[in-house]
Write an enzyme that holds these catalytic residues in place. Sequence first.
Site, PDB file in Angstrom:
ATOM      1  CE  LYS A 120      -4.125  -2.016   0.961  1.00 46.65           C
ATOM      2  NZ  LYS A 120      -5.391  -1.804   0.260  1.00 46.65           N
ATOM      3  CE  LYS A 135     -12.238  -5.187  -3.095  1.00 45.74           C
ATOM      4  NZ  LYS A 135     -10.957  -5.118  -3.746  1.00 45.74           N
TER       5      LYS A 135
HETATM    6 MG    MG Z   1      -7.069  -2.106  -3.927  1.00 42.67          MG
END
Ligand code: MG
Length: 318
Positions: free
Chosen positions: A121, A228
Amino acid sequence: MRTAHGPWTVREGLVVRLEDEAGAVGWGEVAPLPWFGTETVAGAEAVLRELGKIVTTAQLEQVPARWGCVRFALMSARSGPAPGRAGRDYSPIAALLPAGRDAPARAEVLAEAGFRTFKWKVGVGDAADEWALLDDLFACLPAGAKLRLDANGAWDRRHAERWLERCAERPVEFVEQPVAPDARGADDLLLGLAADYPTPLALDESLAGGEDVDKWLDAGWPGVFVVKPALLGDVSSTLTKLAAAKAAVVFSTAIETAIGAQSALRWAFAWPGETRALGFGVWPLFADARFDGPAAAPFIRAADIEHLKPEAVWTALS
Ligand code: MG
């Protein structure tokens, strides 16, 4: 867990159990991510209560597309054959690295354990610090390892450009969601960045449901689609369109229990295109281990998905 929106301590969702007239039982999970633009848990609960205890197949199919997470749960819970496998027995899993300066040391440990795809991240701290860490990280990774960067929409145009200039000289697999989907002119900016820099870009927060996937396919998105399944409603038709477009797809969790994880992973194994490391390396995650999906390991076997026990989650909740 920590997210771009701060700490996330309670995963609220709904579990659906359907039993047909012949007594066959199936389970499904509503696992919304409202900050992606999905329905809320309360909204989903109202839709399910409206359906009541006895439903017809027609009623299940008539739940509108904007209830993508509810539709995913209902489709999963309907008894019937699981999506077929594309012939793969196993698939690699991407390892999640902590944001900030703990990443290189953690990457070494995970590489030792056998992981070869890593996700870090970025856009969390100061850019100059993160650039220095990026090089430390590459120095720690074994030959052939892949690194994904996820900005979670943290950058503006100028930051994104400076990052992508850096990435151009480094073997970054892709940069996920460099700018937020609700930033002004975000769609044109994302398409422009994708055209101007060699590192592939991936859409994640930009894809809150099947309609978003349609929109980006129509726009000719040249990068990766982070899918997703739990948000997609009619997963089958969306994946069919992505496959027809020969799109690059990376499957990812929406932070489900074992019930949603089983459904989502079955879809990942049904994908006919290139196998990229799955973004499902998040478990163990729950205080009650009975809710966890498969524990993060460098690979997951298709057979292991079938060992997950939806009924155990249902019992734990009852
Ligand atoms: Mg992501």
